[in-house]
Design a protein around this motif. Structure first.
Motif, PDB file in Angstrom:
ATOM      1  N   SER A  25       0.853  -1.192   0.000  1.00 14.38           N
ATOM      2  CA  SER A  25       0.000   0.000   0.000  1.00 14.38           C
ATOM      3  C   SER A  25       0.885   1.237   0.000  1.00 14.38           C
ATOM      4  N   GLY A  26       0.766   2.037  -1.050  1.00 13.80           N
ATOM      5  CA  GLY A  26       1.580   3.242  -1.124  1.00 13.80           C
ATOM      6  C   GLY A  26       3.013   2.986  -1.515  1.00 13.80           C
ATOM      7  N   ARG A  27       3.263   1.828  -2.056  1.00 13.94           N
ATOM      8  CA  ARG A  27       4.611   1.478  -2.492  1.00 13.94           C
ATOM      9  C   ARG A  27       4.481   0.369  -3.520  1.00 13.94           C
ATOM     10  N   THR A  28       5.593   0.012  -4.139  1.00 13.71           N
ATOM     11  CA  THR A  28       5.619  -1.140  -5.039  1.00 13.71           C
ATOM     12  C   THR A  28       6.692  -2.104  -4.565  1.00 13.71           C
ATOM     13  N   PHE A  29       6.648  -3.285  -5.140  1.00 12.33           N
ATOM     14  CA  PHE A  29       7.658  -4.285  -4.831  1.00 12.33           C
ATOM     15  C   PHE A  29       8.768  -4.331  -5.874  1.00 12.33           C
ATOM     16  N   ASN A  30       8.730  -3.427  -6.843  1.00 12.95           N
ATOM     17  CA  ASN A  30       9.739  -3.431  -7.906  1.00 12.95           C
ATOM     18  C   ASN A  30      11.141  -3.391  -7.319  1.00 12.95           C
TER      19      ASN A  30
END
Length: 118
Positions: A25-30
């Motif tokens: 939430s509010g971020r990515t896992f890239n």
């Protein structure tokens, strides 16, 4: 920094299945590795499974190999831990952790409880 939102814990009988989810939430896992740690009372914390977001490489602890499957959904920015053939010794608090620089410096979710009864 964002948040990690975990869900899917619960109580099952031995031999049952559960699926844990870890949503960003509010971020990515890239460019991150995402892992599921677990800790039972009186036991050391254990990395049960992990996945590298960029290439999908996975790792499994010997204790869960063949029973747990970690996967990712790029569109939902979510990592799953499918747990089958659960055993009482799988009972623990499970935590989603994301890191670029090593697990000791990772960001942790709030944890979900998994309880397996015999």
């Amino acid at each position: 920094q964002g948040q990690l939102v975990e869900s899917g814990g619960g109580s099952v009988q031995a031999g049952g299945s559960l699926r844990l989810s870890c949503a960003a939430s509010g971020r990515t896992f890239n460019n991150y590795a995402v892992g599921w740690f677990r800790q039972a009372p009186g036991k050391e914390r254990e990395l049960s499974a992990s996945i590298t977001w960029s290439n999908g490489n996975t790792y499994y602890a010997d204790s869960v190999k063949g029973r747990f499957t970690i996967s990712r959904d790029n569109a939902k920015n979510t990592v799953y831990l499918q747990m089958n053939s659960l055993k009482p010794e799988d009972t623990a608090a499970y935590y989603c952790v994301v890191t670029r620089t090593g697990w000791s410096t990772g960001s942790w979710g709030q944890g979900v409880q998994v309880t397996v009864s015999s």
